[in-house]
Structures are given as structure tokens and as C-alpha cells.
Design a protein around this motif. Structure first.
Motif: not given
Length: 126
Positions: A47-51, A57-61, A99, A101
Motif C-alpha cells: 500500500k502506498w500511503k500518500k497525502k 488526508t492520507i490515501e492508500e493506493k 510511505d 506498507e
């Protein structure tokens, strides 16, 4: 001030395996680069956690982490190349390793990424 408690095992590994012969910032960065490149089993799912730029907000892609970014890109921080799941083949982005996971990775990959996060959490710099 460090936000992570000192871990003597990690400290020893960092000193004796990662930055052992480093004389300056670039040497330390390249020590980390090659350690991570050797230890991480690419590719892997994550998961790429980016703002979000719009809402903060933090988006998970969901992404596939393909490998380390180019050496020159990793002189200030560690970056990896990622591809969105279901995206176009040539749609590759560069993401900070911190960033990312990882999802269901091997022990060496987990340990190497945890070592990097520990380094950052302790407030260490190149």
C-alpha cells in the motif's frame, strides 16, 4: 529527538553492514541504497500511503513495488519505483520507501524496510 527506542541489534547491523565504510553523506546514502537493494525481494505488493494534495488526508493506493529508484534519486532519501495495480504498463511512479506498507513479504524484506524506518525514527541523517 528520536521517536523510536534504541535497538542495539539494529544499531549493530547498521554500523557493521550498512554504513560500515561510509566517510560522508553520499557514502551513507549509497550504503543504505545497496543494502536495501540486496535485502528486499522485488517485486512485492504494498500500500502506498500518500497525502492528498487537495484534502491533506492520507490515501492508500495498492501498488506493486518494482525496485529501488535510480541511485541519483536516493541521495537524500530512499525511493522505490511503484506501479498502480491495474494501471498502464508505463505508468510507473517514484515513492518514498517510508510511505510504503509491504503486504505479505519475506523476512529479509520486512527486516530491511524496518531497519530503514528505524533509522528515520531515530532521527538519523546521511
Amino acid at each position: 529527538m528520536a521517536s523510536v527506542e534504541r535497538d542495539e541489534t539494529r544499531e549493530h547491523r547498521i554500523e557493521t553492514e550498512i554504513i560500515v565504510d561510509a566517510e560522508d553523506k553520499e557514502d551513507r546514502a549509497m550504503g543504505w541504497y545497496y543494502y536495501l537493494d540486496d535485502m528486499i525481494d522485488f517485486p512485492f505488493m504494498a500500500k502506498w500511503k500518500k497525502k492528498s494534495r487537495k484534502t491533506s488526508t492520507i490515501e492508500e493506493k495498492p501498488v506493486e513495488v518494482l525496485g529501488m529508484a535510480a541511485e541519483d534519486d536516493c541521495l537524500r532519501d530512499m525511493y522505490v519505483d511503484v506501479a498502480y495495480i491495474g494501471g498502464k504498463e508505463d505508468d510507473i511512479h517514484t515513492a518514498k520507501l517510508s510511505d510504503i506498507e509491504p503486504i505479505d513479504v519475506d523476512e529479509d524484506t520486512q527486516e530491511a524496510i524496518a531497519d530503514w524506518l528505524y533509522w528515520l525514527g531515530r532521527g538519523y541523517k546521511f
